[in-house]
Design a protein around this motif. Structure first.
Motif, PDB file in Angstrom:
ATOM      1  N   LEU A 167       0.831  -1.207   0.000  1.00 14.95           N
ATOM      2  CA  LEU A 167       0.000   0.000   0.000  1.00 14.95           C
ATOM      3  C   LEU A 167       0.865   1.255   0.000  1.00 14.95           C
ATOM      4  CD1 LEU A 167      -2.817  -1.013   2.537  1.00 14.95           C
ATOM      5  CD2 LEU A 167      -3.072  -0.654   0.081  1.00 14.95           C
ATOM      6  N   VAL A 168       1.874   1.289   0.880  1.00 12.41           N
ATOM      7  CA  VAL A 168       2.739   2.472   0.968  1.00 12.41           C
ATOM      8  C   VAL A 168       3.436   2.706  -0.369  1.00 12.41           C
ATOM      9  CG1 VAL A 168       4.851   3.384   1.997  1.00 12.41           C
ATOM     10  CG2 VAL A 168       3.104   2.370   3.454  1.00 12.41           C
ATOM     11  N   TYR A 169       3.967   1.627  -0.934  1.00  6.58           N
ATOM     12  CA  TYR A 169       4.682   1.749  -2.204  1.00  6.58           C
ATOM     13  C   TYR A 169       3.782   2.337  -3.293  1.00  6.58           C
ATOM     14  CZ  TYR A 169       6.676   0.338  -6.628  1.00  6.58           C
ATOM     15  OH  TYR A 169       7.144   0.348  -7.915  1.00  6.58           O
ATOM     16  N   ASN A 170       2.522   1.884  -3.319  1.00  9.25           N
ATOM     17  CA  ASN A 170       1.643   2.330  -4.383  1.00  9.25           C
ATOM     18  C   ASN A 170       1.090   3.729  -4.167  1.00  9.25           C
ATOM     19  OD1 ASN A 170       0.871   0.488  -6.734  1.00  9.25           O
ATOM     20  ND2 ASN A 170       1.188  -0.908  -5.020  1.00  9.25           N
ATOM     21  N   PHE A 171       0.950   4.148  -2.908  1.00  5.98           N
ATOM     22  CA  PHE A 171       0.292   5.435  -2.657  1.00  5.98           C
ATOM     23  C   PHE A 171       1.261   6.581  -2.367  1.00  5.98           C
ATOM     24  CE2 PHE A 171      -3.468   2.683  -1.715  1.00  5.98           C
ATOM     25  CZ  PHE A 171      -4.267   3.215  -2.704  1.00  5.98           C
ATOM     26  N   LEU A 172       2.545   6.269  -2.180  1.00  6.12           N
ATOM     27  CA  LEU A 172       3.512   7.300  -1.797  1.00  6.12           C
ATOM     28  C   LEU A 172       3.484   8.531  -2.715  1.00  6.12           C
ATOM     29  CD1 LEU A 172       5.577   7.941   0.352  1.00  6.12           C
ATOM     30  CD2 LEU A 172       7.316   6.771  -0.996  1.00  6.12           C
ATOM     31  N   PRO A 173       3.476   8.371  -4.048  1.00 10.17           N
ATOM     32  CA  PRO A 173       3.471   9.562  -4.916  1.00 10.17           C
ATOM     33  C   PRO A 173       2.262  10.455  -4.688  1.00 10.17           C
ATOM     34  CG  PRO A 173       3.951   7.604  -6.178  1.00 10.17           C
ATOM     35  CD  PRO A 173       3.544   7.138  -4.822  1.00 10.17           C
ATOM     36  N   PHE A 174       1.137   9.880  -4.258  1.00 10.33           N
ATOM     37  CA  PHE A 174      -0.048  10.703  -4.021  1.00 10.33           C
ATOM     38  C   PHE A 174       0.135  11.584  -2.788  1.00 10.33           C
ATOM     39  CE2 PHE A 174      -1.521   7.053  -6.417  1.00 10.33           C
ATOM     40  CZ  PHE A 174      -2.183   7.677  -7.449  1.00 10.33           C
TER      41      PHE A 174
END
Lengths: 345, 296
Positions: free
Chosen positions: B173-180
């Motif tokens: 989850l962190v990896y996928n949402f970090l850019p947001f």
């Protein structure tokens, strides 16, 4: 001048055809199939031979297929329901009767698949592939002997187990272990097996229906209950992955081709069914998806390796002894609730 | 964003009242149509279906019932919802802690480097998140790359089970949402007026005080936007949690997805969806209130 004229006429015709196409029947065959179940090469070959274009849409459960079909989204010509979905769809009058004269290759099917209880005499459906649910284990880590479901959920294997992420399947293993027929999914029977399932699910590491072989081949699990096609791929990758048909009783699923009532392209759909029943075409399907092929003529073309894969063609197993699922109806929701809450405990 | 818009309006001063012609309405028609078709209509459908029943094949039966909601408020579903909110909270907190320094660094670096760094944040997102999640599976699995590295370097003697744990879920989850989280904070930092920071130093503030009294309040709109952009989709996410967690700890997103497929119970799925929507609206309202009170 004449050249110019013909061009104009051609353009007008094309325009008229386009307009007509909006309201009238479409010339492409719309196939609505399971994802990862129909090889592209088979579709290409069909188009090459007959000139009939095929458009493909995928689903990942019978329920998803039913929901989309009933919502009337796409006018599908050919669907791929499993046995219990065929049963429910016949009951609800959602399938067209097949014209068997247009499907002479039906003769290639093994006799036991010509007259299945969910659709006697293939009136509405033709088997595509069948498969079993069984136990796969890594013989380098698990000493055995492994004979059935009860050998999977032992304390030694806790945290090293993969099973299908499928509530109906899980419940059927519990019922079989308790000696209850797997289609007797009543509230009382669910209550009876709840303590057993609670113990089992607490020991499971991975729930995966799409690719349970991944957790096995990556070494994250040592034993599991998976589709026979997945077991066959694991065995072909490394014979250390042994396949077992559970002693508690074997569940067999049969996926079929059928034509929904809404289809306007029955002839083309029947042509496709007849096409895939040809031995060399059916072999192409078996090459890619090593499930149990009900097509005897195709099986004659398979390599000894394919036929000797114990998960694809379990030695000495009589397929008529296997149990099929019947449709659950509204009870499906209860089964899902039980398994979801047991997982979340 | 609201802060800057309000500030701009104030700076412009009182403007003479002017009645807008039809022109602007034509200009916004496509957007209104889009909103009506893809936001309002689906939401209304969800609301209607959540009060319906269904038959054995999963078809919706249009007869009114409260049953889906009474069932949804059962402890077992609320527990799953609680776990999902907890995962989303952890993901948001970790994204904030990791993303803030990165966004600050990028926002304060020279303009030429800035574009390049933002590109680097974005590039992985040109690939589908499913493929990137599968990549994590091959890194974290027992016979995977990370365990091979750890064992070759003799850091561990036996493989560690990283996959199919809450750790793997949060990591995915962190990896996928970090850019947001990074992008909106970066926008705030970029707009930060350097002279305010200099003024704070001139007035004798230490770095920690400059950060807490000047930088943090000025970048708060970015943080609030980032928190919303991460928290809301993280609650409802089902694909990553299912793949990384092995499906052993179902999240509310997975439960809802199941209702629309195998459980053949769209009305119940819709009721759970409406509850989730209520939580989103509540968190939006809270965050806007939070921002307004900061302004005062």
């Amino acid at each position: 001048m004449t050249k110019h004229k013909t061009k104009l006429i051609a353009a007008a015709c094309a325009g008229a055809m386009l307009l007509a196409g909006c309201g009238k029947k479409d010339e492409t065959l719309k196939l609505f199939s399971w994802s990862e179940y129909v090889p592209q090469a088979v579709i290409d070959k069909f188009t090459e031979e007959t000139g009939i274009k095929v458009s493909v849409e995928n689903y990942s459960s019978n329920e998803e297929m039913l929901a989309k079909l009933l919502a009337g989204g796409g006018a599908y010509d050919l669907i791929q329901p499993s046995e219990y979905a065929v049963q429910a769809m016949i009951k609800e009058d959602l399938l067209q009767e097949l014209d068997q004269a247009k499907i002479p290759n039906l003769k290639n099917l093994a006799p036991e698949f010509r007259n299945m209880p969910f659709d006697p005499n293939n009136k509405f459906s033709v088997p595509w592939l069948a498969g079993f649910v069984g136990v796969v284990y890594n013989a380098e880590v698990v000493p055995g002997p492994v004979v059935g479901y009860k050998d999977v959920f032992t304390d030694e294997h806790a945290g090293r187990i993969v099973i299908l992420d499928d509530a109906r399947e899980t419940v059927s293993w519990g019922l079989a272990t308790a000696g209850i027929p797997i289609n007797n999914v009543t509230d009382e029977n669910l209550a009876t097996i709840t303590p057993l399932l609670k113990d089992w699910l607490g020991k499971v590491k991975v729930f995966d229906s799409d690719s349970p072989k991944t957790a096995m081949s990556n070494g994250d699990t040592d034993i599991g209950i998976v589709w026979s096609g997945e077991g066959a791929l694991l065995f072909a990758e490394n014979p250390k992955f042994q396949w077992v048909m559970p002693v508690e009783g074997v569940h067999m699923f049969v996926d079929n081709l059928a034509i929904p009532k809404t289809s306007q392209n029955k002839d083309k759909a029947e042509a496709f069914i007849n096409f895939i029943l040809r031995p060399e075409i059916s072999k192409m399907i078996s090459d890619e998806f090593p499930y149990y092929n009900p097509n005897l003529a195709a099986r004659a073309l398979l390599s000894p390796e394919q036929l000797n894969n114990p998960a694809s063609y379990p030695p000495g197993f009589d397929v008529t002894s296997a149990q099929l699922f019947t449709d659950l109806g509204e009870q499906a929701s209860k089964v899902d609730e039980l398994i979801t809450t047991l997982k979340a405990q | 964003m609201a802060v800057t818009a309000a500030a701009a309006a104030l700076a412009a001063g009182p403007s003479p009242q002017r009645r807008a012609g039809l022109g602007p309405w034509f200009a916004v028609t496509p957007m209104l149509g889009w909103l009506a078709l893809f936001v309002i209509v689906p939401t209304l459908m969800l609301l209607v279906i959540s009060f319906c029943e269904r038959d054995g094949l999963g078809r919706i039966v249009y007869s009114f019932t409260f049953e889906n909601y009474t069932r949804a408020f059962d402890w077992k579903w609320l527990k799953i919802l609680g776990i999902s909110v907890w995962y989303a909270f952890l993901t948001t907190a970790i994204c904030l802690v990791l993303g803030y320094p990165v966004a600050y660094f990028i926002g304060r670096s020279s303009e030429r480097v800035r574009g390049l760094l933002i590109m680097l944040v974005m590039i992985p997102f040109w690939t589908s998140f499913l493929i990137r999640t599968y990549a994590w599976i091959s890194i974290l699995s027992q016979d995977g790359l990370l365990n091979a590295l750890l064992m070759t370097l003799k850091i561990t003697s036996a493989p560690i089970g990283f996959m199919y744990t809450p750790f793997a879920v949060i990591l995915g989850l962190v990896y996928n949402f970090l850019p947001f989280m990074i992008l909106p904070i970066y926008t705030s930092v970029e707009k930060l007026d350097g002279s305010l920071i200099e003024a704070a130093y001139d007035l004798g503030a230490r770095p920690a005080r400059v950060f807490s009294k000047v930088v943090l309040p000025l970048t708060q709109p970015g943080m609030a936007a980032g928190i919303l952009l991460v928290f809301v989709p993280a609650i409802a996410m089902f694909a990553i949690t299912n793949l990384m967690g092995g499906g052993a700890n179902p999240t509310i997103g997975e439960v809802i997805q199941n209702q629309f497929t195998k459980a053949r119970n769209q009305p119940f799925g819709a009721a759970l969806g409406v509850l989730l929507l209520a939580i989103f609206i509540l968190s939006l309202w809270l965050s806007s209130k939070f921002r307004r009170s900061e302004q005062e």
